[in-house]
Enzyme design. Structure first.
Site, PDB file in Angstrom:
ATOM      1  N   TYR A  22       4.773  -6.526  16.972  1.00 34.32           N
ATOM      2  CA  TYR A  22       4.906  -5.638  15.810  1.00 34.32           C
ATOM      3  C   TYR A  22       5.583  -4.328  16.218  1.00 34.32           C
ATOM      4  CZ  TYR A  22       3.677  -2.094  12.420  1.00 34.32           C
ATOM      5  OH  TYR A  22       3.746  -1.035  11.544  1.00 34.32           O
TER       6      TYR A  22
ATOM      7  N   SER B 255       6.758   3.300  13.235  1.00 30.61           N
ATOM      8  CA  SER B 255       5.330   3.316  13.571  1.00 30.61           C
ATOM      9  C   SER B 255       5.087   3.947  14.927  1.00 30.61           C
ATOM     10  CB  SER B 255       4.841   1.869  13.608  1.00 30.61           C
ATOM     11  OG  SER B 255       3.551   1.800  14.165  1.00 30.61           O
TER      12      SER B 255
ATOM     13  N   VAL C 214      14.007  -9.140   1.512  1.00 22.70           N
ATOM     14  CA  VAL C 214      15.003  -8.138   1.936  1.00 22.70           C
ATOM     15  C   VAL C 214      16.353  -8.759   2.295  1.00 22.70           C
ATOM     16  CG1 VAL C 214      13.467  -6.292   2.680  1.00 22.70           C
ATOM     17  CG2 VAL C 214      14.034  -8.108   4.278  1.00 22.70           C
TER      18      VAL C 214
ATOM     19  N   SER D 289       2.884  -6.420   9.110  1.00 24.53           N
ATOM     20  CA  SER D 289       2.308  -5.267   9.816  1.00 24.53           C
ATOM     21  C   SER D 289       0.953  -5.525  10.472  1.00 24.53           C
ATOM     22  CB  SER D 289       2.198  -4.094   8.837  1.00 24.53           C
ATOM     23  OG  SER D 289       1.340  -4.451   7.782  1.00 24.53           O
TER      24      SER D 289
ATOM     25  N   HIS E  12      -8.056  -2.360   9.025  1.00 30.19           N
ATOM     26  CA  HIS E  12      -8.112  -0.925   9.302  1.00 30.19           C
ATOM     27  C   HIS E  12      -9.515  -0.351   9.173  1.00 30.19           C
ATOM     28  CE1 HIS E  12      -3.652  -1.197   8.462  1.00 30.19           C
ATOM     29  NE2 HIS E  12      -3.779  -0.860   9.733  1.00 30.19           N
TER      30      HIS E  12
ATOM     31  N   ARG F 145     -10.718  -3.996  21.536  1.00 32.54           N
ATOM     32  CA  ARG F 145      -9.712  -4.849  20.897  1.00 32.54           C
ATOM     33  C   ARG F 145      -8.469  -4.812  21.786  1.00 32.54           C
ATOM     34  NH1 ARG F 145      -8.084  -3.290  14.782  1.00 32.54           N
ATOM     35  NH2 ARG F 145      -7.063  -1.585  15.889  1.00 32.54           N
TER      36      ARG F 145
ATOM     37  N   LYS G  56       9.476  -2.789  15.256  1.00 32.76           N
ATOM     38  CA  LYS G  56       9.769  -1.481  14.667  1.00 32.76           C
ATOM     39  C   LYS G  56      10.739  -0.703  15.562  1.00 32.76           C
ATOM     40  CE  LYS G  56       7.356  -1.695  10.909  1.00 32.76           C
ATOM     41  NZ  LYS G  56       7.887  -1.436   9.566  1.00 32.76           N
TER      42      LYS G  56
ATOM     43  N   TYR H 125       0.827  -1.217   0.000  1.00 30.75           N
ATOM     44  CA  TYR H 125       0.000   0.000   0.000  1.00 30.75           C
ATOM     45  C   TYR H 125       0.862   1.269   0.000  1.00 30.75           C
ATOM     46  CZ  TYR H 125      -3.131   3.507   2.239  1.00 30.75           C
ATOM     47  OH  TYR H 125      -3.841   4.627   2.580  1.00 30.75           O
TER      48      TYR H 125
ATOM     49  N   ALA I 289       7.720  -5.201   5.356  1.00 31.87           N
ATOM     50  CA  ALA I 289       7.574  -5.660   6.743  1.00 31.87           C
ATOM     51  C   ALA I 289       6.232  -6.337   6.890  1.00 31.87           C
ATOM     52  CB  ALA I 289       7.638  -4.475   7.709  1.00 31.87           C
TER      53      ALA I 289
ATOM     54  N   SER J  44       4.622 -11.331  -0.890  1.00 25.81           N
ATOM     55  CA  SER J  44       3.911 -12.130   0.120  1.00 25.81           C
ATOM     56  C   SER J  44       2.582 -11.468   0.470  1.00 25.81           C
ATOM     57  CB  SER J  44       4.771 -12.315   1.370  1.00 25.81           C
ATOM     58  OG  SER J  44       5.155 -11.066   1.896  1.00 25.81           O
ATOM     59  N   THR J  45       2.550 -10.147   0.480  1.00 27.98           N
ATOM     60  CA  THR J  45       1.276  -9.452   0.683  1.00 27.98           C
ATOM     61  C   THR J  45       1.038  -8.374  -0.373  1.00 27.98           C
ATOM     62  OG1 THR J  45       2.336  -7.933   2.242  1.00 27.98           O
ATOM     63  CG2 THR J  45       1.202  -9.813   3.190  1.00 27.98           C
TER      64      THR J  45
END
Ligand code: UDP
Length: 320
Positions: A138, A114, A52, A74, A189, A281, A142, A11, A72, A34-35
């Protein structure tokens, strides 16, 4: 500048790649898909399918001036269940990248950090010197890279900037008709999920927690448009200083609650958003808002697009 973009099929990486090209830079994208999506990479960029840890050849073959490192994992909840994936991919992978850069004399990097490095902070807004107590693997991964970058900058003269993103949303729509935006197989999201619910493509949106100590009881976040975010990356490339690691928050400085975001989705789409109240959450702090004065001072950057633009650009992207 010739820039290597890791994760350029994802993205944010795909939007930044398109923006770099539009400003006349030469871009090499590496992504293991992969994504990410190969067709999200602008055709003017060179594309290599690689992880990487496999970049030595690419760095050896092309005289790269700088690296923008997005590749990464995420997903916060996945990181809690499978921390090894996050420590290997995000941390070990980045160290391999940094060592390959050293071996080939590439000494400039902008890293996709992040707000998750801060964790649950009580003082708002969050400045870059706030305590870092990440609440997920996660966020810890970072932070670990941020710490490594500081060491590499000091000892090896690396010019490094960590951009700590708050909540990124929106899409890039170029004058030539091409668009770049969010297409996650696993979407977690708020804005894309609310748009799906509005379009009737999903279950009602769950509002995670309605009893937070905020004005309407729902979580408050700082949303930033992906095109503003991309602009900050281009600025950081030239602002990076040899031997220094600079940390810069990227946010608007204002917070919106989940209910305020849903109101923006209703206003932009003209549709109702079916919702249901759900429990909190795990790991979600009540309020996260960036102090963005350092971005202004170091990068001469300020956000120019508000919540309605994020929602309408994301909506146009999903309707494509
Ligand atoms: N959220 C929600 N329902 C959803 C997804 C998110 O209520 O289906 C809330 C979430 O609890 C948080 C805010 O929306 O307060 C933004 O969440 P998102 O996952 O977009 O970003 P995060 O803040 O976790 O990085």
């Amino acid at each position: 500048m010739r820039v290597l973009v890791t994760g350029g099929a994802g993205y944010i990486g795909s939007v930044v790649t398109a923006e770099l090209l539009a400003r006349g830079h030469d871009v090499i994208v590496v992504d293991d898909l992969s994504t990410g999506h190969a067709d999200a990479v602008a055709p003017e960029a060179r594309f290599h399918r690689a992880g990487v840890t496999q970049l030595s050849d690419v760095l050896g073959d092309w005289s790269v001036d700088a690296v923008l490192h997005f590749a990464a994992k995420s997903l916060v909840s996945e990181s809690v269940q499978h921390p090894a994936r996050y420590w290997h991919n995000n941390v070990t992978g980045t160290i391999a990248l940094l060592d390959a850069m050293r071996a080939h004399g590439v000494d400039r990097i902008v890293f996709s950090s992040s707000a998750a490095t801060y964790g649950d902070v009580s003082d708002m807004p969050i400045y870059e010197d706030a305590p870092t107590r990440p609440t997920s693997p996660y966020g810890a991964s970072k932070l670990a890279v941020d710490l490594a970058l500081a060491d590499y900058a000091r000892a090896y003269g690396l010019a490094a900037v960590s951009l700590r993103y708050f909540n990124v949303a929106g899409a890039l729509h170029q004058p030539d008709g091409r668009s770049y935006g969010e297409r996650h197989a696993t979407e977690t999201h708020l804005i894309p999920l609310a748009l799906r619910a509005a379009a009737g493509d999903s279950e009602p949106l769950s509002i995670f927690g309605t009893d937070y100590p905020t004005p309407d009881g729902t979580c408050v976040r700082d949303y930033i448009h992906v095109v503003d975010l991309a602009d900050a990356h281009v600025r950081a490339l030239t602002a990076a200083i040899a031997g220094e690691h600079q940390i810069v928050n990227l946010g608007s400085g204002s917070g919106y609650s989940v209910r305020q975001v849903l109101q923006a989705v209703r206003a932009v789409t003209g549709l109702s958003v079916p919702v249901r109240d759900a429990s909190r959450r795990p790991g979600d702090p009540a309020r996260l808002v960036a102090a963005n004065t350092r971005a202004l001072a170091l990068l001469d950057w300020r956000p120019t697009r508000g919540l309605d633009a994020m929602v309408s650009d994301a909506w146009a992207f999903t309707r494509r």
